[in-house]
Design a protein around this motif. Structure first.
Motif, short mmCIF file in Angstrom:
data_model
loop_
_atom_site.label_atom_id
_atom_site.label_comp_id
_atom_site.label_asym_id
_atom_site.label_seq_id
_atom_site.Cartn_x
_atom_site.Cartn_y
_atom_site.Cartn_z
N THR A 144 -6.87 -3.23 -3.78
CA THR A 144 -6.66 -4.16 -3.41
C THR A 144 -5.68 -3.55 -1.96
O THR A 144 -6.04 -4.43 -0.83
N ILE A 145 -5.27 -2.60 -1.62
CA ILE A 145 -4.46 -1.55 -1.00
C ILE A 145 -5.22 -2.02 -0.07
O ILE A 145 -4.53 -1.97 1.51
N ILE A 146 -6.50 -0.88 0.26
CA ILE A 146 -7.20 -0.40 1.12
C ILE A 146 -7.80 -1.70 2.24
O ILE A 146 -7.85 -2.02 2.81
N VAL A 147 -8.34 -3.00 0.89
CA VAL A 147 -8.65 -4.12 1.88
C VAL A 147 -7.80 -4.95 2.49
O VAL A 147 -7.86 -5.17 4.03
N ILE A 148 -6.51 -5.04 2.18
CA ILE A 148 -5.76 -6.20 2.55
C ILE A 148 -5.02 -4.79 3.70
O ILE A 148 -4.93 -5.73 4.64
N SER A 149 -4.85 -3.81 3.46
CA SER A 149 -3.86 -3.14 5.08
C SER A 149 -5.61 -2.82 5.71
O SER A 149 -5.00 -2.53 6.96
N LEU B 87 1.07 6.50 2.37
CA LEU B 87 2.13 5.87 1.13
C LEU B 87 1.39 5.53 -0.32
O LEU B 87 1.77 6.09 -1.33
N GLY B 88 0.94 3.95 -0.63
CA GLY B 88 1.27 3.26 -1.75
C GLY B 88 -0.11 3.84 -2.72
O GLY B 88 -0.05 4.63 -3.65
N VAL C 237 0.41 0.66 12.92
CA VAL C 237 0.75 1.75 12.94
C VAL C 237 1.57 2.46 11.58
O VAL C 237 1.14 2.71 10.00
N PHE C 238 2.29 1.79 11.09
CA PHE C 238 3.16 1.74 9.76
C PHE C 238 2.52 0.54 9.24
O PHE C 238 2.44 1.56 7.36
N GLN C 239 1.76 -0.33 9.15
CA GLN C 239 1.18 -0.53 7.62
C GLN C 239 0.35 0.97 6.79
O GLN C 239 0.17 0.98 6.18
N ILE C 240 -0.77 1.54 8.68
CA ILE C 240 -1.06 2.21 7.90
C ILE C 240 -0.72 3.23 6.71
O ILE C 240 -1.35 3.83 5.72
N ALA D 285 7.57 4.56 0.78
CA ALA D 285 6.33 3.09 1.92
C ALA D 285 7.02 1.81 1.69
O ALA D 285 6.84 2.02 2.74
N ALA D 286 8.75 1.23 0.93
CA ALA D 286 9.34 0.92 1.03
C ALA D 286 10.06 1.08 2.73
O ALA D 286 10.30 -0.32 3.64
N ILE D 287 10.28 1.84 2.95
CA ILE D 287 10.98 2.32 4.68
C ILE D 287 9.83 1.63 5.66
O ILE D 287 10.51 1.47 6.66
N PHE D 288 8.56 2.72 5.70
CA PHE D 288 7.43 1.26 6.37
C PHE D 288 7.76 0.24 6.18
O PHE D 288 6.65 -0.09 7.84
#
Length: 177
Positions: free
Chosen positions: A89-94, A48-49, A40-43, A137-140
């Motif tokens: 990249t953000i979408i695929v890796i996440s 946020l990214g 969930v934190f990854q999502i 995003a760093a917090i998550f």
């Protein structure tokens, strides 16, 4: 006339398991929940990214970085292409990370030792994600990392570690040859 079939006695074959299935301790349940929390934190970090990547601030930073590198203007929107690549990249890796988290959580729940080891390796590798973090995003990302590490620790200390050993022994004892 045919004779009635008599039941045969075979002491080697039994429908009963030779040992009882181990009971999953609360500690492993908590580990599974922590891994799901990490997903969930990854999502959240990915959303946020994506928002940050689409911002004017990011576009401005990217434009200045490209200008510093003396990249010639080829008539293409290099900044737009770079933003598109970053978003993809953000979408695929996440998406892949969330899928891996869910799979590992499911198999840790079942007591699969390989999932516990894979989670430990991925937790160690994920320490590299601390480099180059941007707020918020760093917090998550930090919460995701801490959740994953806590889950791995719970799997490797007793009674979690004993559960994985007992599950392995249970599978081996009930393996049909």
């Amino acid at each position: 006339m045919s004779e009635p079939l008599m039941p045969s006695y075979n002491p080697g074959a039994s429908a009963e398991p030779s040992i009882l299935a181990p009971v999953r301790p609360k500690q492993v349940r908590w580990a599974v929940l922590l891994i799901i929390a990490a997903a969930v934190f990854q999502i959240i970090a990915a959303v946020l990214g994506i928002v940050h990547t689409g911002s004017a601030e990011f576009r401005s930073q990217l434009t200045s970085q490209l200008a510093q590198q003396n990249i010639p203007d080829s008539g293409q929107d290099i900044v737009g292409i770079s933003i598109g690549v970053a978003l993809a990249t953000i979408i695929v890796i996440s998406a892949l990370a969330v899928i891996v988290y869910v799979i590992i959580a499911l198999f840790i729940n079942k007591g699969a030792g390989w999932a516990r080891i894979t989670a430990a390796v991925l937790a160690a590798v994920s320490l590299f994600s601390l480099a180059g973090l941007t707020m918020p995003a760093a917090i998550f990302v930090v919460l995701q990392l801490l959740s994953g590490i806590a889950a791995v620790v719970l799997c490797f200390i007793k009674p979690g570690s004993q559960y994985f050993t007992d599950r392995k022994n249970f599978r081996l004892a009930n393996k049909v040859h």
